[in-house]
Write a protein that holds these residues in place. Structure first.
Motif: not given
Length: 275
Positions: A213-221, A248-249, A256-260
């Protein structure tokens, strides 16, 4: 002369007898009290088996209590009582729970519980041995965009994980939790056999979920750099993340958001005292 020899023998025998009488108890002290021998008994040490185990931080409530909601379909088969029967049970039970039977092809149901335990245990670590994967790795291989050393995580890479995300989402939480509770004694057995004799798998599962749940969601790409015959994240912070977070990254932010979201709901149930 003979009388002198006999008298000498008797004298020696008497001396030996006197010595033994005075010293024999030194060698056989069973009948002497401890105070006479000046022996202080050592305090009793607590054996490992007699120590009270540390209670689990997040205990799993037995399946019979509390009562299962009527909305959950009744269990078609009795839960297995040993790890040897777990794979056979899952091969029968999972097709009853999955509407899309093709998703079963993603799972490796050989020693599934043992592999899942090892997989979960290593999610917060830096790497997960391929041997521990309880599922078939996604195909095709890792997808990147760009050329040469200027690469980014390919947008099409997330497509490789769509089926896995669907597998995570497809079984309702209530049904999944019931399955987990029924099989929990085997999860716990596998966890202890894997080298955690005093630990609790459910506690470790919570740790792994919190890490994911602490996985970051960096700006893509996401930028990549070549390392020998592999690619690494250009951002040192992303590269230092746990094995679970890196999975997750690679899935992309949307997946990632769906899994979280699924994990958050399960975590809330797993830490409740009445689940």
């Amino acid at each position: 002369m003979k009388l002198r020899i006999l008298a000498l023998v008797l004298l020696v025998a008497a001396a030996v007898g006197w010595y033994l009488a005075a010293n024999l108890e030194e060698y056989f002290p069973e009948n002497k009290p401890l105070s006479v021998l000046n022996v202080v008994p050592e305090p009793a040490t607590e054996s490992e088996s007699s120590r009270l185990p540390v209670p689990p931080r997040h205990p799993v409530v037995p399946l019979e209590s509390p009562a299962v909601s009527a909305s959950v379909e009744p269990e078609a088969l009795p839960f297995p009582t040993d790890l040897e029967g777990a794979d056979t049970y899952l091969r029968t039970r999972l097709p009853q729970l999955l509407k899309d039977q093709k998703l079963l092809l993603l799972l490796d149901l050989n020693f599934f519980i043992q592999k899942l335990v090892l997989f979960v245990d290593h999610l917060p670590e830096q790497s997960i041995p391929r041997l521990y994967l309880p599922f078939v790795p996604p195909e095709p291989g890792f997808v990147t965009s760009g050329s040469g050393d200027q690469r980014t995580l390919g947008k099409t890479n997330m497509l490789r994980y769509l089926a896995y995300v669907k597998l995570v989402e497809i079984i309702p939480d209530e049904v999944l939790l019931r399955l987990y509770r029924g099989l929990y004694p085997l999860f716990q057995q596998a966890y202890r056999e894997a080298g955690e004799p005093s630990g609790y798998f459910n506690d470790r599962l919570i740790v792994a979920i919190d890490d994911l749940l602490a996985t970051p969601e960096p700006q893509e790409p996401i930028a990549l750099v070549r390392h020998i015959n592999r690619f690494r994240y250009a951002d040192p912070d992303l590269e230092s993340r746990s094995a679970g977070q890196k999975i997750l990254l690679r899935m992309g932010v949307e997946n990632t958001r769906r899994v979280k979201q699924k994990l958050q709901g399960l975590r809330e149930a797993l830490v409740r005292k009445d689940w």
